[in-house]
Design a protein around this motif. Sequence first.
Motif, PDB file in Angstrom:
ATOM      1  N   GLU A  78     -85.016 -52.084  27.094  1.00 28.27           N
ATOM      2  CA  GLU A  78     -84.944 -51.083  28.033  1.00 28.27           C
ATOM      3  C   GLU A  78     -84.501 -51.498  29.266  1.00 28.27           C
ATOM      4  O   GLU A  78     -83.474 -50.797  30.086  1.00 28.27           O
ATOM      5  N   GLN A  82     -80.816 -49.794  30.974  1.00 26.44           N
ATOM      6  CA  GLN A  82     -80.554 -49.211  32.393  1.00 26.44           C
ATOM      7  C   GLN A  82     -79.496 -50.088  32.920  1.00 26.44           C
ATOM      8  O   GLN A  82     -78.758 -49.429  33.694  1.00 26.44           O
ATOM      9  N   ALA A 139     -78.346 -40.234  33.180  1.00 21.14           N
ATOM     10  CA  ALA A 139     -79.803 -40.316  33.677  1.00 21.14           C
ATOM     11  C   ALA A 139     -80.143 -39.606  32.307  1.00 21.14           C
ATOM     12  O   ALA A 139     -81.519 -39.717  31.942  1.00 21.14           O
ATOM     13  N   ARG A 140     -79.835 -38.282  31.727  1.00 23.88           N
ATOM     14  CA  ARG A 140     -80.306 -37.632  30.782  1.00 23.88           C
ATOM     15  C   ARG A 140     -80.106 -38.311  29.540  1.00 23.88           C
ATOM     16  O   ARG A 140     -81.345 -38.290  28.681  1.00 23.88           O
ATOM     17  N   ASN A 142     -80.873 -41.628  29.266  1.00 25.64           N
ATOM     18  CA  ASN A 142     -81.775 -42.532  29.588  1.00 25.64           C
ATOM     19  C   ASN A 142     -83.102 -42.110  29.135  1.00 25.64           C
ATOM     20  O   ASN A 142     -83.770 -42.681  28.859  1.00 25.64           O
ATOM     21  N   LEU A 143     -83.364 -40.643  29.568  1.00 27.73           N
ATOM     22  CA  LEU A 143     -84.441 -39.981  29.250  1.00 27.73           C
ATOM     23  C   LEU A 143     -84.630 -39.572  27.801  1.00 27.73           C
ATOM     24  O   LEU A 143     -85.622 -39.272  27.266  1.00 27.73           O
TER      25      LEU A 143
END
Length: 261
Positions: A78, A82, A139-140, A142-143
């Motif tokens: 993870e 990031q 960001a999308r 990573n979600l």
Amino acid sequence: MRKHIANCFTLLNLVFGCLAIIQILAGLPGLGLSFAAGGAAEADLVARMCVASLFICLAGVVDFLDGLIARLLGAASEMGKQLDSLADLVSFGVAPGLILYQFLLIAFSNGNLAAGASMNYWYLLPALLVPLAGAYRLARFNLGTHFSTEFEGLPIPAGGILIASFPLIFKNTDNQALQQLMHTSWFWYAVTLIVSFLMISTIAMMSLKFKNLSFIQNWPKFLLLILAIVLGISLHWLAVPLVFIVYILLSVIMLRKGTPL
């Protein structure tokens, strides 16, 4: 230790992105050219952006390698995910956005950058849509998305490398119509809007990662690779926008048919 090896490649991606930004804004010692007056200033700026484009391309190579190394070493994490997104935002979002900003400056100054000092800089700020859209896209991602084998929206490295190809095309083309087009602000607004829209869209895009070497299962990727090589040999940097268009068309046509890519 294995995770740190992959993360070092990710950080190298970030280093190349930072070097590209420095080169665009001021020029690295020994690589940048000093500003001159009139048209010479434009040539200096384009030369600096060409070096920055090469840094962005190097960032793209390293970005591919860090994921490959992480998979080979079984070191995906993870933290690495990031870190990769943060590096990608700089290398393929901020740096390409600054390239668009400078091209808009060239377009509005009519080749005389000294005269551009008095222009309304609101006309240049749309270039910031690229890093903004890139940040949203990352960001999308990573979600998590509802696509398992394809990308949701244009991958930010693809958009960044497309934009990075333009200074090299601009500098090396002798085509007067193309030169004139790239001196037009509306062309850069169109590039900005198209790339930004594709990144924030939910259009399924083909993943360029090969899970195996089966030609039947991967023929669209092999086709794209062969086309990139052929066009690269014949058209050089002009091949990048053409391959980009083919990539979008292949993704839309094949995935709408339900073909797994």
